[in-house]
Write a protein that holds these residues in place. Sequence first.
Motif, PDB file in Angstrom:
ATOM      1  N   VAL A 203       0.914  -1.155   0.000  1.00  0.00           N
ATOM      2  CA  VAL A 203       0.000   0.000   0.000  1.00  0.00           C
ATOM      3  C   VAL A 203       0.951   1.201   0.000  1.00  0.00           C
ATOM      4  N   VAL A 204       1.026   1.884  -1.132  1.00  0.00           N
ATOM      5  CA  VAL A 204       2.068   2.894  -1.301  1.00  0.00           C
ATOM      6  C   VAL A 204       1.613   4.298  -0.909  1.00  0.00           C
ATOM      7  N   GLY A 205       0.324   4.454  -0.650  1.00  0.00           N
ATOM      8  CA  GLY A 205      -0.142   5.768  -0.248  1.00  0.00           C
ATOM      9  C   GLY A 205      -1.649   5.807  -0.144  1.00  0.00           C
ATOM     10  N   GLY A 206      -2.155   6.985   0.166  1.00  0.00           N
ATOM     11  CA  GLY A 206      -3.599   7.123   0.290  1.00  0.00           C
ATOM     12  C   GLY A 206      -4.003   8.582   0.285  1.00  0.00           C
ATOM     13  N   THR A 207      -5.309   8.791   0.181  1.00  0.00           N
ATOM     14  CA  THR A 207      -5.860  10.151   0.195  1.00  0.00           C
ATOM     15  C   THR A 207      -7.089  10.165   1.101  1.00  0.00           C
ATOM     16  N   GLY A 208      -7.600  11.341   1.387  1.00  0.00           N
ATOM     17  CA  GLY A 208      -8.824  11.475   2.189  1.00  0.00           C
ATOM     18  C   GLY A 208      -8.644  10.887   3.578  1.00  0.00           C
ATOM     19  N   ASP A 209      -9.534   9.987   3.987  1.00  0.00           N
ATOM     20  CA  ASP A 209      -9.432   9.344   5.306  1.00  0.00           C
ATOM     21  C   ASP A 209      -8.140   8.542   5.440  1.00  0.00           C
ATOM     22  N   PHE A 210      -7.480   8.251   4.317  1.00  0.00           N
ATOM     23  CA  PHE A 210      -6.243   7.455   4.337  1.00  0.00           C
ATOM     24  C   PHE A 210      -5.035   8.296   3.927  1.00  0.00           C
ATOM     25  N   PHE A 211      -5.119   9.596   4.195  1.00  0.00           N
ATOM     26  CA  PHE A 211      -4.067  10.559   3.849  1.00  0.00           C
ATOM     27  C   PHE A 211      -2.671  10.022   4.168  1.00  0.00           C
TER      28      PHE A 211
ATOM     29  N   THR B 136      -1.080   7.327   3.964  1.00  0.00           N
ATOM     30  CA  THR B 136      -0.862   6.063   4.659  1.00  0.00           C
ATOM     31  C   THR B 136       0.097   5.159   3.884  1.00  0.00           C
ATOM     32  N   ARG B 137       0.620   4.154   4.561  1.00  0.00           N
ATOM     33  CA  ARG B 137       1.433   3.121   3.909  1.00  0.00           C
ATOM     34  C   ARG B 137       1.209   1.805   4.630  1.00  0.00           C
ATOM     35  N   GLY B 138       1.404   0.707   3.904  1.00  0.00           N
ATOM     36  CA  GLY B 138       1.226  -0.595   4.544  1.00  0.00           C
ATOM     37  C   GLY B 138       1.388  -1.740   3.575  1.00  0.00           C
ATOM     38  N   ILE B 139       0.787  -2.856   3.936  1.00  0.00           N
ATOM     39  CA  ILE B 139       0.907  -4.101   3.174  1.00  0.00           C
ATOM     40  C   ILE B 139      -0.490  -4.693   3.016  1.00  0.00           C
ATOM     41  N   ALA B 140      -0.766  -5.228   1.830  1.00  0.00           N
ATOM     42  CA  ALA B 140      -2.007  -5.983   1.628  1.00  0.00           C
ATOM     43  C   ALA B 140      -1.614  -7.420   1.309  1.00  0.00           C
TER      44      ALA B 140
ATOM     45  N   GLN C  83     -14.072 -19.503 -10.340  1.00  0.00           N
ATOM     46  CA  GLN C  83     -15.133 -20.267 -11.020  1.00  0.00           C
ATOM     47  C   GLN C  83     -15.327 -19.679 -12.398  1.00  0.00           C
ATOM     48  N   GLY C  84     -14.805 -20.337 -13.403  1.00  0.00           N
ATOM     49  CA  GLY C  84     -14.950 -19.859 -14.774  1.00  0.00           C
ATOM     50  C   GLY C  84     -14.388 -18.460 -14.928  1.00  0.00           C
ATOM     51  N   LEU C  85     -15.264 -17.509 -15.250  1.00  0.00           N
ATOM     52  CA  LEU C  85     -14.816 -16.139 -15.491  1.00  0.00           C
ATOM     53  C   LEU C  85     -14.648 -15.343 -14.198  1.00  0.00           C
ATOM     54  N   TYR C  86     -15.037 -15.950 -13.079  1.00  0.00           N
ATOM     55  CA  TYR C  86     -15.075 -15.223 -11.799  1.00  0.00           C
ATOM     56  C   TYR C  86     -13.914 -15.631 -10.899  1.00  0.00           C
ATOM     57  N   PHE C  87     -13.292 -14.644 -10.244  1.00  0.00           N
ATOM     58  CA  PHE C  87     -12.412 -14.993  -9.120  1.00  0.00           C
ATOM     59  C   PHE C  87     -12.644 -14.029  -7.975  1.00  0.00           C
ATOM     60  N   ARG C  88     -12.330 -14.498  -6.772  1.00  0.00           N
ATOM     61  CA  ARG C  88     -12.481 -13.688  -5.569  1.00  0.00           C
ATOM     62  C   ARG C  88     -11.156 -13.694  -4.823  1.00  0.00           C
ATOM     63  N   LEU C  89     -10.715 -12.505  -4.424  1.00  0.00           N
ATOM     64  CA  LEU C  89      -9.495 -12.382  -3.624  1.00  0.00           C
ATOM     65  C   LEU C  89      -9.866 -11.929  -2.226  1.00  0.00           C
ATOM     66  N   LYS C  90      -9.218 -12.536  -1.233  1.00  0.00           N
ATOM     67  CA  LYS C  90      -9.326 -12.031   0.134  1.00  0.00           C
ATOM     68  C   LYS C  90      -8.125 -11.107   0.345  1.00  0.00           C
ATOM     69  N   MET C  91      -8.390  -9.894   0.783  1.00  0.00           N
ATOM     70  CA  MET C  91      -7.304  -8.926   0.981  1.00  0.00           C
ATOM     71  C   MET C  91      -7.244  -8.521   2.448  1.00  0.00           C
ATOM     72  N   ASP C  92      -6.179  -8.915   3.124  1.00  0.00           N
ATOM     73  CA  ASP C  92      -5.957  -8.471   4.508  1.00  0.00           C
ATOM     74  C   ASP C  92      -5.040  -7.257   4.449  1.00  0.00           C
ATOM     75  N   ILE C  93      -5.591  -6.109   4.809  1.00  0.00           N
ATOM     76  CA  ILE C  93      -4.852  -4.850   4.679  1.00  0.00           C
ATOM     77  C   ILE C  93      -4.359  -4.415   6.050  1.00  0.00           C
ATOM     78  N   LYS C  94      -3.045  -4.189   6.133  1.00  0.00           N
ATOM     79  CA  LYS C  94      -2.428  -3.726   7.382  1.00  0.00           C
ATOM     80  C   LYS C  94      -1.719  -2.406   7.089  1.00  0.00           C
ATOM     81  N   LEU C  95      -2.172  -1.352   7.754  1.00  0.00           N
ATOM     82  CA  LEU C  95      -1.549  -0.038   7.559  1.00  0.00           C
ATOM     83  C   LEU C  95      -0.604   0.232   8.729  1.00  0.00           C
ATOM     84  N   TYR C  96       0.599   0.683   8.418  1.00  0.00           N
ATOM     85  CA  TYR C  96       1.616   0.925   9.451  1.00  0.00           C
ATOM     86  C   TYR C  96       1.876   2.412   9.687  1.00  0.00           C
ATOM     87  N   GLU C  97       1.234   3.227   8.843  1.00  0.00           N
ATOM     88  CA  GLU C  97       1.333   4.672   9.038  1.00  0.00           C
ATOM     89  C   GLU C  97      -0.058   5.240   8.853  1.00  0.00           C
TER      90      GLU C  97
END
Length: 183
Positions: free
Chosen positions: A144-152, A154-158, A166-180
């Motif tokens: 997570v290289v940056g952010g704006t607004g409520d996440f002004f 910020t930096r972190g890792i996802a 399933q065919g044309l569909y995929f789902r990703l689980k994203m665990d987002i950890k912000l360190y700043e």
Amino acid sequence: MSKSFIDNACTTIFFVLLVQFAFVDSKVLLKEKLPCKTFTLYLHDTLFNVTNAANATSSAVTNATGISNFQFGTLIVFDDPLTLDQHILSSPVARAQGFFFYDMKTRYNAWFAFSIVFNSSEHVGTLNLMGADLMNQKTRDISVVGGTGDFFMTRGIATLRTDAVQGLYFRLKMDIKLYECYY
Ligand SMILES: *[C@@H]1O[C@H](CO)[C@@H](O)[C@H](O)[C@H]1NC(C)=O
Ligand SMILES: *[C@@H]1O[C@H](CO)[C@@H](O)[C@H](O)[C@H]1NC(C)=O
Ligand SMILES: *[C@@H]1O[C@H](CO)[C@@H](O)[C@H](O)[C@H]1NC(C)=O
């Protein structure tokens, strides 16, 4: 030895120590730092196949190059809903807007760059993410290289995990950890 030589030597040693302390310090700090904010989002991606325009949220915009199998060179643009649980029909809390492309000759592998765009009563602002999606690994960390607004500023890792395909569909689980966090 002249006085100025000793002075210079002392100054040099002082700066070397200063720089070393600075590096040691920042290493220790980063290692011990806990995230200031963590949350989990599910990304739902449905690839366009010419007849599913009503439901598709992503589309290839280049053809694979033919240099190998594994779609090398295919660039996919997406505008995917993000939900708090695994259900695609849950009301989205944000959208993931950006692209990825396949970038390896010998197996499927991708590189991602996208924004998470929040526009809800909870949050307004963006998170900007990018990095290698090493598809042969169960979990992949992107930055997570940056952010704006409520996440002004910020930096972190996802941490990404493929949660369903399933065919044309995929789902990703994203665990987002912000360190700043500034908010
Ligand atoms: C595209 O996907 C839809 C939904 O999965 C399917 O019904 C349709 O037959 C597909 N069309 C083509 C051209 O593959
Ligand atoms: C499109 O999505 C709607 C609801 O989001 C669903 O009922 C329908 O079955 C989907 N159609 C296809 C072809 O996947
Ligand atoms: C955010 O949501 C508000 C209220 O629903 C809407 O008026 C506005 O156009 C949205 N902004 C963006 C950038 O989507």
